[in-house]
Design a protein around this motif. Structure first.
Motif, PDB file in Angstrom:
ATOM      1  N   GLY A  79      68.481  75.687  51.712  1.00  0.00           N
ATOM      2  CA  GLY A  79      69.782  75.104  51.454  1.00  0.00           C
ATOM      3  C   GLY A  79      69.830  74.394  50.117  1.00  0.00           C
ATOM      4  N   TRP A  80      71.057  74.042  49.683  1.00  0.00           N
ATOM      5  CA  TRP A  80      71.222  73.311  48.425  1.00  0.00           C
ATOM      6  C   TRP A  80      72.582  72.635  48.385  1.00  0.00           C
ATOM      7  N   ASP A  81      72.704  71.687  47.467  1.00  0.00           N
ATOM      8  CA  ASP A  81      73.960  70.997  47.184  1.00  0.00           C
ATOM      9  C   ASP A  81      74.257  71.151  45.697  1.00  0.00           C
ATOM     10  N   LEU A  82      75.500  71.482  45.381  1.00  0.00           N
ATOM     11  CA  LEU A  82      75.933  71.615  43.994  1.00  0.00           C
ATOM     12  C   LEU A  82      76.906  70.500  43.653  1.00  0.00           C
ATOM     13  N   TYR A  83      76.709  69.867  42.504  1.00  0.00           N
ATOM     14  CA  TYR A  83      77.574  68.788  42.032  1.00  0.00           C
ATOM     15  C   TYR A  83      78.246  69.246  40.744  1.00  0.00           C
ATOM     16  N   ASP A  84      79.554  69.575  40.877  1.00  0.00           N
ATOM     17  CA  ASP A  84      80.269  70.210  39.772  1.00  0.00           C
ATOM     18  C   ASP A  84      79.436  71.399  39.289  1.00  0.00           C
ATOM     19  N   ASP A  85      79.272  71.526  37.992  1.00  0.00           N
ATOM     20  CA  ASP A  85      78.410  72.581  37.456  1.00  0.00           C
ATOM     21  C   ASP A  85      77.250  71.972  36.683  1.00  0.00           C
ATOM     22  N   THR A  86      76.852  70.752  37.085  1.00  0.00           N
ATOM     23  CA  THR A  86      75.861  70.019  36.285  1.00  0.00           C
ATOM     24  C   THR A  86      74.526  69.797  36.984  1.00  0.00           C
ATOM     25  N   ALA A  87      74.493  69.845  38.313  1.00  0.00           N
ATOM     26  CA  ALA A  87      73.239  69.551  39.010  1.00  0.00           C
ATOM     27  C   ALA A  87      73.246  70.188  40.386  1.00  0.00           C
ATOM     28  N   ALA A  88      72.054  70.472  40.885  1.00  0.00           N
ATOM     29  CA  ALA A  88      71.875  70.975  42.248  1.00  0.00           C
ATOM     30  C   ALA A  88      70.679  70.268  42.865  1.00  0.00           C
ATOM     31  N   VAL A  89      70.804  69.917  44.139  1.00  0.00           N
ATOM     32  CA  VAL A  89      69.687  69.366  44.897  1.00  0.00           C
ATOM     33  C   VAL A  89      69.239  70.441  45.875  1.00  0.00           C
ATOM     34  N   GLY A  98      66.425  71.577  48.799  1.00  0.00           N
ATOM     35  CA  GLY A  98      65.446  71.078  49.750  1.00  0.00           C
ATOM     36  C   GLY A  98      64.346  72.088  50.019  1.00  0.00           C
ATOM     37  N   THR A  99      63.107  71.614  50.062  1.00  0.00           N
ATOM     38  CA  THR A  99      61.966  72.443  50.459  1.00  0.00           C
ATOM     39  C   THR A  99      61.297  71.793  51.665  1.00  0.00           C
ATOM     40  N   GLY A 142      64.099  68.851  45.328  1.00  0.00           N
ATOM     41  CA  GLY A 142      64.157  69.039  43.885  1.00  0.00           C
ATOM     42  C   GLY A 142      65.548  68.824  43.328  1.00  0.00           C
ATOM     43  N   LEU A 143      65.636  68.216  42.162  1.00  0.00           N
ATOM     44  CA  LEU A 143      66.886  68.071  41.434  1.00  0.00           C
ATOM     45  C   LEU A 143      66.862  69.039  40.258  1.00  0.00           C
ATOM     46  N   ILE A 144      67.809  69.966  40.227  1.00  0.00           N
ATOM     47  CA  ILE A 144      67.835  71.027  39.219  1.00  0.00           C
ATOM     48  C   ILE A 144      69.021  70.831  38.284  1.00  0.00           C
ATOM     49  N   THR A 145      68.762  70.909  36.989  1.00  0.00           N
ATOM     50  CA  THR A 145      69.837  70.824  35.994  1.00  0.00           C
ATOM     51  C   THR A 145      69.797  71.987  35.003  1.00  0.00           C
ATOM     52  N   ASP A 146      68.857  72.891  35.161  1.00  0.00           N
ATOM     53  CA  ASP A 146      68.742  74.041  34.272  1.00  0.00           C
ATOM     54  C   ASP A 146      69.965  74.945  34.451  1.00  0.00           C
ATOM     55  N   THR A 147      70.629  75.311  33.360  1.00  0.00           N
ATOM     56  CA  THR A 147      71.890  76.051  33.447  1.00  0.00           C
ATOM     57  C   THR A 147      71.719  77.427  34.100  1.00  0.00           C
ATOM     58  N   ARG A 148      70.589  78.069  33.874  1.00  0.00           N
ATOM     59  CA  ARG A 148      70.365  79.386  34.478  1.00  0.00           C
ATOM     60  C   ARG A 148      70.264  79.282  35.992  1.00  0.00           C
ATOM     61  N   ASP A 149      69.527  78.279  36.459  1.00  0.00           N
ATOM     62  CA  ASP A 149      69.388  78.087  37.899  1.00  0.00           C
ATOM     63  C   ASP A 149      70.723  77.707  38.533  1.00  0.00           C
ATOM     64  N   LEU A 150      71.486  76.851  37.864  1.00  0.00           N
ATOM     65  CA  LEU A 150      72.783  76.427  38.397  1.00  0.00           C
ATOM     66  C   LEU A 150      73.730  77.617  38.550  1.00  0.00           C
ATOM     67  N   LEU A 151      73.732  78.515  37.575  1.00  0.00           N
ATOM     68  CA  LEU A 151      74.578  79.706  37.663  1.00  0.00           C
ATOM     69  C   LEU A 151      74.186  80.548  38.878  1.00  0.00           C
ATOM     70  N   HIS A 152      72.887  80.701  39.115  1.00  0.00           N
ATOM     71  CA  HIS A 152      72.411  81.468  40.263  1.00  0.00           C
ATOM     72  C   HIS A 152      72.919  80.857  41.574  1.00  0.00           C
ATOM     73  N   TYR A 153      72.769  79.537  41.725  1.00  0.00           N
ATOM     74  CA  TYR A 153      73.192  78.892  42.967  1.00  0.00           C
ATOM     75  C   TYR A 153      74.709  78.920  43.126  1.00  0.00           C
ATOM     76  N   ARG A 154      75.438  78.828  42.030  1.00  0.00           N
ATOM     77  CA  ARG A 154      76.903  78.898  42.084  1.00  0.00           C
ATOM     78  C   ARG A 154      77.357  80.267  42.582  1.00  0.00           C
ATOM     79  N   GLN A 155      76.783  81.304  42.033  1.00  0.00           N
ATOM     80  CA  GLN A 155      77.170  82.665  42.420  1.00  0.00           C
ATOM     81  C   GLN A 155      76.776  82.948  43.867  1.00  0.00           C
ATOM     82  N   LEU A 156      75.612  82.469  44.263  1.00  0.00           N
ATOM     83  CA  LEU A 156      75.172  82.667  45.639  1.00  0.00           C
ATOM     84  C   LEU A 156      76.082  81.917  46.608  1.00  0.00           C
ATOM     85  N   PHE A 157      76.490  80.724  46.223  1.00  0.00           N
ATOM     86  CA  PHE A 157      77.385  79.949  47.075  1.00  0.00           C
ATOM     87  C   PHE A 157      78.718  80.674  47.257  1.00  0.00           C
TER      88      PHE A 157
END
Length: 284
Positions: free
Chosen positions: A223-233, A235-236, A241-256
């Motif tokens: 699972g994950w949480d997205l905050y606008d397009d700037t961060a994702a949390v 869970g493992t 993990g707190l993710i701010t890398d733009t490539r990873d954020l795009l992946h989670y946005r599209q998957l969501f």
């Protein structure tokens, strides 16, 4: 800079010790006056735990600090918050302080206009009842006692944001499997389902459940949480993990977006929750 963080942490701890000494209070008396435990006072004064600016302001007021003293303390805490955020690696940082991390997530939520959450195996944190949250944090016996209570209370405090009428929007998705995972007694699971149904009626909240009869072509591993397009949390099993890398954020946005298209909402959600509620009620 890590050096600045260490210096700020040390300076804040020293000034908190001096504040209590000036008030001629024991740690227990200071804690009682401020509404916190003596061990927490001790951890603050040793720099092991770091209070946020609001906690510092409340503590200073409780101990009778002058306005200028309070402002210095709050300023130190605020700057320390900023530095700690800057020191988070771009891709991921692991955190095992459950309550502290809940408060950090709460600050992310307060600063976001759009919050999107997907959980495959548990009820999203913003929808959990107190007893469900306690079961989640207490699983395995790794978080116990005051730490367990602190974590649960910090999660429940985050939920107050749902009731505030603002332009902030929440989209909270889960699988039917998460709701069938009987983490509590059937009666308690009924209460959890009722909590989800009540929250789904809020105008700023969209709740969706991917029913088990829905054909899928996407297989999220966590699972994950997205905050606008700037961060994702994210869970493992052992950390968060707190993710701010733009490539990873795009992946989670599209998957969501793909998962949201699969989810039952509105009347379909109401029917799904009623069906699950009936099944749990029949197990009593």
């Amino acid at each position: 800079m890590p050096d600045e963080e260490d210096e700020l942490r040390t300076e804040l701890a020293k000034r908190l010790r001096q504040l209590r000494a000036d008030a001629a209070l024991s740690g227990a008396a200071a804690g009682e006056r401020a509404g916190i435990s003596q061990p927490m006072v001790s951890r603050w004064e040793r720099g092991r735990n770091v209070p946020d600016p609001q906690q510092v302001a409340s503590y200073a007021a409780a101990l009778g600090a002058r306005d200028d003293e309070r402002d210095v303390l709050v300023g130190l805490a605020a700057r320390l918050d900023e530095v700690r955020e800057q020191n988070i690696p771009a891709r991921v940082v692991l955190s095992r302080g459950a309550a502290d991390f809940q408060r950090r997530v709460g600050r992310l939520e307060q600063g976001a206009a759009r919050i999107r959450t997907f959980t495959p195996t548990v009820v999203p944190g913003l929808l959990q009842t107190k007893e469900y949250a306690r079961a989640v944090f207490g699983a395995g016996g790794f978080i116990v006692g005051d730490d367990l209570s602190d974590a649960v209370n910090a999660r429940l405090a985050r939920q107050r944001l749902l009731d505030k009428v603002t332009s902030r929007q929440f989209t909270l998705l889960m699988t039917e499997g998460a709701l069938r995972w009987m983490a509590l007694s059937p009666a308690a699971m009924v209460r959890q389902l009722d909590r989800i149904a009540e929250t789904a009626d809020l105008p700023q909240v969209a709740v969706g459940v991917i029913e088990w009869t829905t054909a899928v072509e996407v297989f999220p591993m966590h699972g994950w949480d997205l905050y606008d397009d700037t961060a994702a949390v994210v869970g493992t099993e052992t950390a968060t993990g707190l993710i701010t890398d733009t490539r990873d954020l795009l992946h989670y946005r599209q998957l969501f977006d793909r998962l949201e298209a699969l989810a039952s909402k509105g009347d379909a959600l109401t029917s799904a929750l009623a069906r699950l509620r009936f099944e749990y009620a029949s197990l009593r």
